[in-house]
Design a protein around this motif. Sequence first.
Motif, PDB file in Angstrom:
ATOM      1  N   ILE A  55      26.696  39.619  68.243  1.00 30.87           N
ATOM      2  CA  ILE A  55      27.235  39.396  66.588  1.00 30.87           C
ATOM      3  C   ILE A  55      27.292  41.018  66.154  1.00 30.87           C
ATOM      4  CG2 ILE A  55      26.683  38.571  64.617  1.00 30.87           C
ATOM      5  CD1 ILE A  55      25.740  36.179  66.063  1.00 30.87           C
ATOM      6  N   GLY A  58      30.319  42.663  67.460  1.00 32.51           N
ATOM      7  CA  GLY A  58      31.319  41.957  66.866  1.00 32.51           C
ATOM      8  C   GLY A  58      31.765  42.515  65.509  1.00 32.51           C
ATOM      9  N   ILE A  59      30.847  42.576  64.689  1.00 38.02           N
ATOM     10  CA  ILE A  59      30.668  42.988  63.465  1.00 38.02           C
ATOM     11  C   ILE A  59      30.894  44.247  63.559  1.00 38.02           C
ATOM     12  CG2 ILE A  59      29.277  43.598  61.307  1.00 38.02           C
ATOM     13  CD1 ILE A  59      28.027  40.681  61.761  1.00 38.02           C
ATOM     14  N   PHE A  61      32.805  46.121  65.569  1.00 34.85           N
ATOM     15  CA  PHE A  61      34.120  46.091  65.822  1.00 34.85           C
ATOM     16  C   PHE A  61      35.078  45.762  64.754  1.00 34.85           C
ATOM     17  CE2 PHE A  61      37.250  42.617  67.106  1.00 34.85           C
ATOM     18  CZ  PHE A  61      38.300  43.527  67.270  1.00 34.85           C
ATOM     19  N   LEU A  62      34.644  44.648  64.017  1.00 30.91           N
ATOM     20  CA  LEU A  62      35.618  44.206  62.992  1.00 30.91           C
ATOM     21  C   LEU A  62      35.477  45.284  61.837  1.00 30.91           C
ATOM     22  CD1 LEU A  62      35.098  40.496  63.240  1.00 30.91           C
ATOM     23  CD2 LEU A  62      37.153  41.817  63.877  1.00 30.91           C
ATOM     24  N   PHE A  65      37.493  48.494  62.484  1.00 22.53           N
ATOM     25  CA  PHE A  65      39.022  48.148  62.618  1.00 22.53           C
ATOM     26  C   PHE A  65      39.473  47.782  61.285  1.00 22.53           C
ATOM     27  CE2 PHE A  65      40.974  48.048  66.883  1.00 22.53           C
ATOM     28  CZ  PHE A  65      39.843  48.696  67.510  1.00 22.53           C
ATOM     29  N   ARG A  66      38.540  47.085  60.392  1.00 23.62           N
ATOM     30  CA  ARG A  66      38.854  46.546  59.236  1.00 23.62           C
ATOM     31  C   ARG A  66      39.001  47.761  58.274  1.00 23.62           C
ATOM     32  NH1 ARG A  66      41.953  43.841  55.827  1.00 23.62           N
ATOM     33  NH2 ARG A  66      41.139  43.877  53.899  1.00 23.62           N
ATOM     34  N   ALA A  69      42.098  49.431  58.904  1.00 24.82           N
ATOM     35  CA  ALA A  69      43.244  48.382  58.519  1.00 24.82           C
ATOM     36  C   ALA A  69      43.467  48.556  57.048  1.00 24.82           C
ATOM     37  CB  ALA A  69      43.006  47.025  59.010  1.00 24.82           C
ATOM     38  N   VAL A  84      42.520  53.188  66.204  1.00 18.87           N
ATOM     39  CA  VAL A  84      42.761  51.835  66.041  1.00 18.87           C
ATOM     40  C   VAL A  84      44.234  51.494  66.298  1.00 18.87           C
ATOM     41  CG1 VAL A  84      43.070  50.009  64.253  1.00 18.87           C
ATOM     42  CG2 VAL A  84      40.992  51.411  64.282  1.00 18.87           C
ATOM     43  N   LEU A 111      43.026  41.292  71.427  1.00 22.92           N
ATOM     44  CA  LEU A 111      42.393  42.593  70.745  1.00 22.92           C
ATOM     45  C   LEU A 111      40.853  42.341  70.645  1.00 22.92           C
ATOM     46  CD1 LEU A 111      42.931  45.391  69.497  1.00 22.92           C
ATOM     47  CD2 LEU A 111      43.002  44.372  67.650  1.00 22.92           C
ATOM     48  N   THR A 112      40.556  41.261  70.112  1.00 18.02           N
ATOM     49  CA  THR A 112      39.335  41.004  69.823  1.00 18.02           C
ATOM     50  C   THR A 112      38.475  40.844  71.317  1.00 18.02           C
ATOM     51  OG1 THR A 112      39.636  39.543  67.891  1.00 18.02           O
ATOM     52  CG2 THR A 112      37.576  39.375  68.748  1.00 18.02           C
ATOM     53  N   TRP A 116      35.685  43.620  72.042  1.00 14.12           N
ATOM     54  CA  TRP A 116      34.458  43.078  71.862  1.00 14.12           C
ATOM     55  C   TRP A 116      33.672  43.195  73.186  1.00 14.12           C
ATOM     56  CZ3 TRP A 116      32.853  37.257  71.100  1.00 14.12           C
ATOM     57  CH2 TRP A 116      31.625  37.106  70.659  1.00 14.12           C
TER      58      TRP A 116
END
Lengths: 273, 156
Positions: A55, A58-59, A61-62, A65-66, A69, A84, A111-112, A116
């Motif tokens: 987790i 994953g966070i 990564f997000l 990328f966020r 983005a 990215v 992508l995930t 991940w």
Amino acid sequence: MASENPTASEYIQHHLQNLTFGQHPDGSWGIAHGAKEAADMGFWAIHLDTMGFSIALGILFLWLFRKAAKKVSADTPSGLQNFVELMVEFVDGSVKETFHGKNKVIAPLALTIFVWVFLMNTMDLVPVDFLPTLAGLLGIPYFKVVPTTDLNATLGMSLSVFILIVYYSIKVKGVSGFVGELTLQPFGKWMIPFNLLLEGVGLLAKPVSLALRLFGNLYAGELIFILIAILPWGLQWALSVPWAIFHILVIVLQAFIFMMLTIVYLSMAHEDH
Amino acid sequence: MNLNLTLIGQAISFAIFVWFCMKYVWPPVIAALEERSKKIADGLEAANRASRDLELAQEQASQILRESKDNAAEIIEQANKRANQMIDEAKEQVIADGKRLREAAQAEIEQDVMRAKEALRAQVSVLAFAGAEKILGATIDEKAHSEIVEQLAKEL
């Protein structure tokens, strides 16, 4: 640590043991001490280290990328946006090469998976004793830092992919189409049981092979790192460094394979025969 | 290695990550990528158009140059022709003038000759009278013989 001066096999087993939280057979809740206790907890137990690291990664990564983005622009990209965009373009290219239908889910899914899984695999490159020793100092008895060396993690992902395969098969071909695909080929309607057996195995093999391939590769890699760590300390680097360098290739490759096979399976689910 | 709840937890977190990625990460990035590729395509097209325009303009320029060269050549030719013409005209004029002058001079000369002849004739008649007077020793009545004299003078 299980004991002050563990034997080689104790050391290895200790490294391969997840931090399991669940209900002991006697009814009390807590962390399992040893493989036996963890196994006794049955299904209703959870690997805190696997979940925590996956987790967190994953966070990471997000979040990364966020962040890119949010301020992405069509002008000359720089820094994080470059990276990215590179990843997104790479995944998008892979998806477009293999999958020709229209589906908004597959590309972000790919992508995930790629990033991940890559991040989770990368934990393998952290020297095997760093984090467990640190955790041991904090009183945490077991600490397995690579989530993808836990079959639960890989199987959890591959089963999600399997659900998507079944979902899209039914969505695109209808229930009858999907059932027909499972039963009416390759030998026609007089061989329905045999066809079902054949196609059923083929279908179920997809998530299982997906999960086991990633798990097996990373588990074996981790095991070798652990074995290297048993060697006299002066000798370790001579083996550890080449294996780590080789492993850089493996972790990217395994992430890529997982992503690519997911795309292939889902594009097969979209194909009408 | 035992399967347990981690499996489901992992599947759930996976689903959430995919959803988040699909919702908040993928669309803006891919939109930016598409926009940029469109921009690049537009730029390339504009460059193509510009080079085409340039080619066209160069062609036009060379055509204009060619035309003006042709015009200049024509003008020079015309001027030459005109000059030749003027020279010819002048020549003719000169010839005509010379001829006229010569004719006038000739006419004058002839006139002078006539006048001299007249004068001569008159003087001859006087001389003839004088000679005849001397020979005859008498004055010839001018009136009476003038007819003869005039006839003589005419014969001269």
